[in-house]
Scaffold this motif. Structure first.
Motif, PDB file in Angstrom:
ATOM      1  N   ASP A 259       0.847  -1.189   0.000  1.00  0.00           N
ATOM      2  CA  ASP A 259       0.000   0.000   0.000  1.00  0.00           C
ATOM      3  C   ASP A 259       0.892   1.251   0.000  1.00  0.00           C
ATOM      4  OD1 ASP A 259      -2.244   1.649   0.238  1.00  0.00           O
ATOM      5  OD2 ASP A 259      -2.119   1.650   2.415  1.00  0.00           O
ATOM      6  N   ARG A 260       1.562   1.475  -1.128  1.00  0.00           N
ATOM      7  CA  ARG A 260       2.491   2.603  -1.241  1.00  0.00           C
ATOM      8  C   ARG A 260       2.120   3.431  -2.476  1.00  0.00           C
ATOM      9  NH1 ARG A 260       6.683   1.882   2.205  1.00  0.00           N
ATOM     10  NH2 ARG A 260       8.051   3.380   1.164  1.00  0.00           N
ATOM     11  N   PHE A 261       2.348   4.739  -2.378  1.00  0.00           N
ATOM     12  CA  PHE A 261       1.919   5.650  -3.430  1.00  0.00           C
ATOM     13  C   PHE A 261       3.019   6.644  -3.764  1.00  0.00           C
ATOM     14  CE2 PHE A 261      -1.788   4.172  -1.172  1.00  0.00           C
ATOM     15  CZ  PHE A 261      -2.689   3.855  -2.187  1.00  0.00           C
ATOM     16  N   ASP A 262       3.027   7.049  -5.032  1.00  0.00           N
ATOM     17  CA  ASP A 262       3.970   8.080  -5.445  1.00  0.00           C
ATOM     18  C   ASP A 262       3.485   9.429  -4.912  1.00  0.00           C
ATOM     19  OD1 ASP A 262       6.135   9.267  -6.752  1.00  0.00           O
ATOM     20  OD2 ASP A 262       4.916   9.737  -8.497  1.00  0.00           O
ATOM     21  N   SER A 263       4.429  10.263  -4.484  1.00  0.00           N
ATOM     22  CA  SER A 263       4.112  11.574  -3.937  1.00  0.00           C
ATOM     23  C   SER A 263       5.289  12.500  -4.187  1.00  0.00           C
ATOM     24  CB  SER A 263       3.844  11.462  -2.423  1.00  0.00           C
ATOM     25  OG  SER A 263       5.079  11.365  -1.724  1.00  0.00           O
ATOM     26  N   PRO A 264       5.165  13.801  -3.873  1.00  0.00           N
ATOM     27  CA  PRO A 264       6.321  14.689  -3.990  1.00  0.00           C
ATOM     28  C   PRO A 264       7.478  14.296  -3.068  1.00  0.00           C
ATOM     29  CG  PRO A 264       4.314  15.959  -3.958  1.00  0.00           C
ATOM     30  CD  PRO A 264       3.935  14.539  -3.654  1.00  0.00           C
ATOM     31  N   LEU A 265       7.213  13.421  -2.109  1.00  0.00           N
ATOM     32  CA  LEU A 265       8.257  12.946  -1.206  1.00  0.00           C
ATOM     33  C   LEU A 265       8.815  11.598  -1.651  1.00  0.00           C
ATOM     34  CD1 LEU A 265       6.439  13.782   2.168  1.00  0.00           C
ATOM     35  CD2 LEU A 265       7.960  15.236   0.826  1.00  0.00           C
ATOM     36  N   GLY A 266       8.408  11.140  -2.828  1.00  0.00           N
ATOM     37  CA  GLY A 266       8.806   9.817  -3.297  1.00  0.00           C
ATOM     38  C   GLY A 266       7.712   8.806  -2.995  1.00  0.00           C
ATOM     39  N   MET A 267       8.053   7.538  -3.036  1.00  0.00           N
ATOM     40  CA  MET A 267       7.088   6.490  -2.714  1.00  0.00           C
ATOM     41  C   MET A 267       6.912   6.417  -1.198  1.00  0.00           C
ATOM     42  SD  MET A 267       6.053   5.277  -5.602  1.00  0.00           S
ATOM     43  CE  MET A 267       5.216   3.772  -5.078  1.00  0.00           C
TER      44      MET A 267
END
Length: 412
Positions: A259-267
């Motif tokens: 349950d991991r998502f891409d974001s401006p902070l990375g995954m």
């Protein structure tokens, strides 16, 4: 005296400003200028301009982060690590509950029964902690016409298909991420959605208190404030009463989950995305009007940019005719407007676009709006100057056109 006044007003461009104001006002009033931005037409792609702008600015903001930020005083994350036993998870939730948190958000689901003894232990714990614990579920099958979801997926103790395990009055919050089910970056969140015409609240919203969001409209999106936070993260064997009491606690898998998502902070794990959503709600980071929603600002920006473009022609005319700097005039005429508009664009974007580097007031779609204003200014300038040149050739309009600075430039 009257002719002298008219001559002065035409010389300083009063006629041009008034004429351009008449052209700009209806355009700004009735047309969404952000739709002139070419990247607007790419917004259906996963790598749309808004996502990239948001992500890039947060990456810049967090580039020199050294982890020394002040500890977040309202949030604590509890990482279940590699615990898979439902009995152990029940014990963990019960232990956290007994440490008097404000609320607990359980960011994982139990889709179906597994083993009677462990399921019984979990259900008994759920019944005990249900007054301040909120369990995740998933909304499914979004219908664009009704702007509503049609189905949902719950843990087995809230699934009518398992009546022997059903727990009454347990509170849930949907855990859906706004990435449209793709691999795109998660940079927006919603507080309220609809399922079969019933309003439902997100897991972070339930944790903070659903009564705070009764006036929110379903499916409205807000930008997540990814200003990096130093949030407390505990493991099952290092629970600290002082870091849980009077805190919002999110329980989930930090490292060992898919349950991991891409974001401006990375995954990052989903539970951390929920933490940033809680931060966004609590620091009042809201999506404000875009610049095109501000009528006076839009008209002013249009006028300034158009006048600058016309004044560039005046300056080029002065160099070419009065000073005989033909080559220099060509360079300025070809390069200066692009450079100047580029500078203006940077200034306007800094002033009116995504205010992501502030704790408050996030502007949405600012980049698109600024691009649209710049393109609209160029279009209006071309239409206006072409109109002056065309009308000046007709005797009936020649007198009116003679008040324009551009008429004087063109007819020298």
């Amino acid at each position: 005296m009257k002719s002298t006044l008219i001559h002065i007003l035409s010389t300083i461009g009063f006629f041009d400003v008034l004429s351009l104001l008449i052209l700009c006002t209806p355009l700004a009033l009735f047309f969404n200028l952000s739709k002139l931005d070419p990247t607007y037409w790419l917004s259906n792609f996963s790598t749309n301009h808004n996502q990239l702008t948001t992500k890039t600015l947060y990456e810049i903001y967090n580039a020199n982060h050294n982890g020394d930020d002040e500890i977040n005083e309202i949030l604590t994350l509890v990482d279940v690590k590699d615990i898979t036993s439902r009995k152990k998870l029940a014990t963990l939730i019960d232990t956290i509950y007994n440490m008097n948190p404000i609320g607990i958000a359980v960011d994982f689901m139990f889709p179906s029964p597994q083993e009677v003894s462990t399921d019984r232990a979990l259900v008994e714990t759920v019944k005990k902690v249900k007054d301040k614990t909120f369990f995740a579920y998933m909304l499914k099958d979004f219908d664009k016409q009704s702007n509503s979801f049609c189905n949902s997926e719950h843990s087995f103790f809230l699934n009518p298909n398992y009546p022997e395990w059903f727990c009454d009055s347990v509170k849930e919050g949907y855990a859906n991420m706004k990435n449209n089910g793709t691999s795109e970056s998660v940079w927006k969140y919603s507080v309220v959605e609809k399922i079969n015409n019933k309003k439902v609240f997100s897991l972070p919203a339930m944790l903070i208190g659903e009564e705070c969001f009764n006036d929110y409209q379903p499916h409205e999106s807000y930008i997540i404030n990814y200003k990096r936070i130093n949030v407390k993260k505990l493991s099952p064997d290092s629970l600290d009463y002082n870091k849980i009491k009077d805190h919002f606690v999110i329980v989930g898998s930090y490292k060992y989950s898919g349950d991991r998502f891409d974001s401006p902070l990375g995954m990052i794990p989903g539970m951390l995305v929920h933490a940033y959503i809680v931060q966004s709600i609590n620091c009042d980071t809201v999506t404000e009007q875009s610049p095109t929603g501000n009528f006076r600002m839009t008209v002013t920006a249009l006028l300034i940019l158009i006048i600058v473009l016309i004044l560039t022609d005046v300056f080029v005319y002065f160099l070419r005719i009065k000073c005989n700097y033909t080559f220099g005039a060509m360079i300025i005429d070809g390069i200066f407007p692009s450079i100047f508009i580029g500078i203006i664009a940077v200034v306007l974007v800094k002033a009116y676009s995504y205010h992501l580097l502030m704790d408050n007031n996030v502007f949405a779609h600012g980049q698109s709006a600024i691009n649209g204003i710049l393109i609209a200014a160029a279009i209006i300038k071309v239409i206006y100057t072409s109109l002056i040149i065309y009308l000046s050739r007709h005797k009936t309009c020649n007198r009116i056109c003679s008040f324009s600075i551009y008429y004087k430039i063109n007819n020298h």
